[in-house]
Design a protein around this motif. Structure first.
Motif, PDB file in Angstrom:
ATOM      1  N   ASP A  30      -1.610   2.450  -4.405  1.00 23.24           N
ATOM      2  CA  ASP A  30      -0.455   1.937  -3.668  1.00 23.24           C
ATOM      3  C   ASP A  30       0.362   0.978  -4.530  1.00 23.24           C
ATOM      4  O   ASP A  30       1.597   1.013  -4.519  1.00 23.24           O
ATOM      5  N   ASP A  94       2.736  -5.146  -2.954  1.00 20.05           N
ATOM      6  CA  ASP A  94       1.362  -4.876  -2.541  1.00 20.05           C
ATOM      7  C   ASP A  94       0.449  -6.095  -2.674  1.00 20.05           C
ATOM      8  O   ASP A  94      -0.761  -5.949  -2.761  1.00 20.05           O
ATOM      9  N   HIS A 120       2.032  -5.475   2.794  1.00 16.24           N
ATOM     10  CA  HIS A 120       1.478  -5.204   4.130  1.00 16.24           C
ATOM     11  C   HIS A 120       0.145  -5.917   4.376  1.00 16.24           C
ATOM     12  O   HIS A 120      -0.603  -5.510   5.268  1.00 16.24           O
ATOM     13  N   HIS A 121      -0.180  -6.943   3.577  1.00 15.75           N
ATOM     14  CA  HIS A 121      -1.408  -7.706   3.827  1.00 15.75           C
ATOM     15  C   HIS A 121      -1.146  -8.877   4.781  1.00 15.75           C
ATOM     16  O   HIS A 121      -0.010  -9.253   5.008  1.00 15.75           O
ATOM     17  N   THR A 140       2.273  -0.277   1.039  1.00 17.85           N
ATOM     18  CA  THR A 140       3.514  -0.794   0.468  1.00 17.85           C
ATOM     19  C   THR A 140       4.432   0.361   0.084  1.00 17.85           C
ATOM     20  O   THR A 140       5.656   0.246   0.169  1.00 17.85           O
ATOM     21  N   ASP A 172      -3.740   4.689   0.013  1.00 16.76           N
ATOM     22  CA  ASP A 172      -3.983   3.527   0.876  1.00 16.76           C
ATOM     23  C   ASP A 172      -4.388   3.902   2.296  1.00 16.76           C
ATOM     24  O   ASP A 172      -4.882   3.051   3.033  1.00 16.76           O
TER      25      ASP A 172
HETATM   26 MN    MN Z   1      -1.541  -1.419  -0.292  1.00 14.38          MN
END
Ligand code: MN
Ligand code: 5GP
Length: 340
Positions: A30, A94, A120-121, A140, A172
């Motif tokens: 990703d 990411d 996206h964390h 991501t 991912d």
């Molecule tokens: Mn990722």
């Protein structure tokens, strides 16, 4: 991407800029796919682009269009430092906290560029002038697609970008099986196939790359798997000696932890990988259902990630790390008492 972030990005990219795109340490599909996809898109808007990764990425990604141009910070530190110094805009993809870039962190902190975060964390830091953060996103790479759409650039998608983003989304989402995979993810994937991503070829190139050494290492990992049925937990360990004996190469242990999670009744899986050179034990955590490995990794192992996939590290020896891990589990016995 919301209207405010779209506007900020539009203003930021209004005139041609020197742009650096950065992924996290130990880049995965990703990180590499999203950085390449964004780069190939922005180049068409006349920006000057370079991708920098903190360290090398796995061989199973080394066929991706444009991957030869990626600067590896720990191999080419002077070139990387000069690029970061001159950059006007730095996209971080990411990851959402600069310490995820290892030794590159100090260089990023010194840079005078304006930062953009796409990630996206959980729990984003506030270092960017434009933050596109969405923990519900599959990857991501999917976010880069939505960013391109928000900037009205979908007509600029081509086979290369489609291939790069497809690879990031595929890796991912565990090939579109994790709960983060939505109907929208599939619509994005469908469009990427329409514009040239060869799904079957990409799967083969990424996944059908086992070396005899990797499979022998998997054998060792499976032999070392231990079960803690009371906590619906399974764990795997690999010592430096075992890695060396099987000619370990970066990326070889990718996915091993999923074998532990695939065992019936298991909802929490961990792999402990000794890294003598860095003096750490690297851990990957996976869960099914509501048990948050992100919180677990944050609370105990200076790590983080997502609810069902996270990473962390310990500075103790391998055996101490494992015994400490086992001693922590009783305090999570309620959360771990149900299988999912
Ligand atoms: Mn990722
Ligand atoms: P992996 O176990 O495959 O290395 O990582 C699983 C997920 O957790 C990935 O999304 C990765 O970016 C994140 N992750 C891995 N290690 C760390 C870490 O040390 N800190 C944080 N914040 N996230 C991590």
């Amino acid at each position: 991407m919301n209207a405010e972030t779209t506007l900020r990005l539009t203003q930021l990219l209004d005139t041609p800029k020197k742009v650096v795109v950065v992924g996290h340490k130990n880049p995965d599909g990703d990180a590499v796919g999203s950085c390449l996809g964004l780069t190939f898109f922005l180049k068409q808007l006349r920006h000057e682009l370079t991708i920098i990764m903190p360290n090398d990425f796995p061989d199973f990604l080394k066929w991706l269009p444009g991957c030869d141009e990626i600067v590896i910070h720990d191999k080419d530190t002077a070139a990387s430092a000069a690029l970061l110094d001159k950059a006007e805009v730095i996209f971080t993809l990411d990851f959402n906290s600069l310490d995820r870039t290892g030794d590159m962190q100090t260089y990023l902190e010194k840079a005078s560029a304006q930062f953009v975060m796409i990630d996206h964390h959980q729990a984003p830091d506030g270092y960017a002038v434009a933050t596109y953060s969405d923990v519900a996103m599959s990857s991501t790479s999917e976010m880069v697609y939505h960013l391109i759409a928000a900037l009205k650039g979908l007509h600029l998608l081509n086979k290369d970008i489609a291939t790069q983003l497809y690879t990031g989304i595929m890796t991912d989402t565990g090939s579109f099986r994790f709960p983060s995979t939505t109907a929208t993810t599939h619509k994005v994937i469908a469009h990427l196939i329409e514009v040239g991503a060869n799904n079957s070829e990409i799967h083969q190139k990424v996944y059908d790359t086992n070396s005899p050494d990797r499979l022998k290492l998997l054998g060792v990992a499976l032999k070392n798997m231990r079960f803690l049925p009371e906590y619906h937990t399974a764990y795997i360990s690999l010592s430096q000696k075992e890695l060396d004996a099987n000619n370990f190469k970066k990326g070889d242990t990718e996915g091993f932890v999923n074998y532990a999670l695939s065992v019936e009744g298991i909802c929490f899986a961990v792999i402990f990988i000794e890294n003598k050179q860095d003096g750490i034990v690297k851990m990957s955590f996976r869960s099914k259902g509501t048990f948050s490995v992100n919180e677990f990794a944050r609370n105990h192992y200076s790590g983080g990630g997502h609810i069902n996939a996270a990473g962390g590290r310990s500075l103790k020896t391998l055996s101490k790390t494992i015994s400490e891990f086992i001693s922590i589990l009783p305090s999570y016995s309620d959360a771990l008492s149900h299988d999912s």
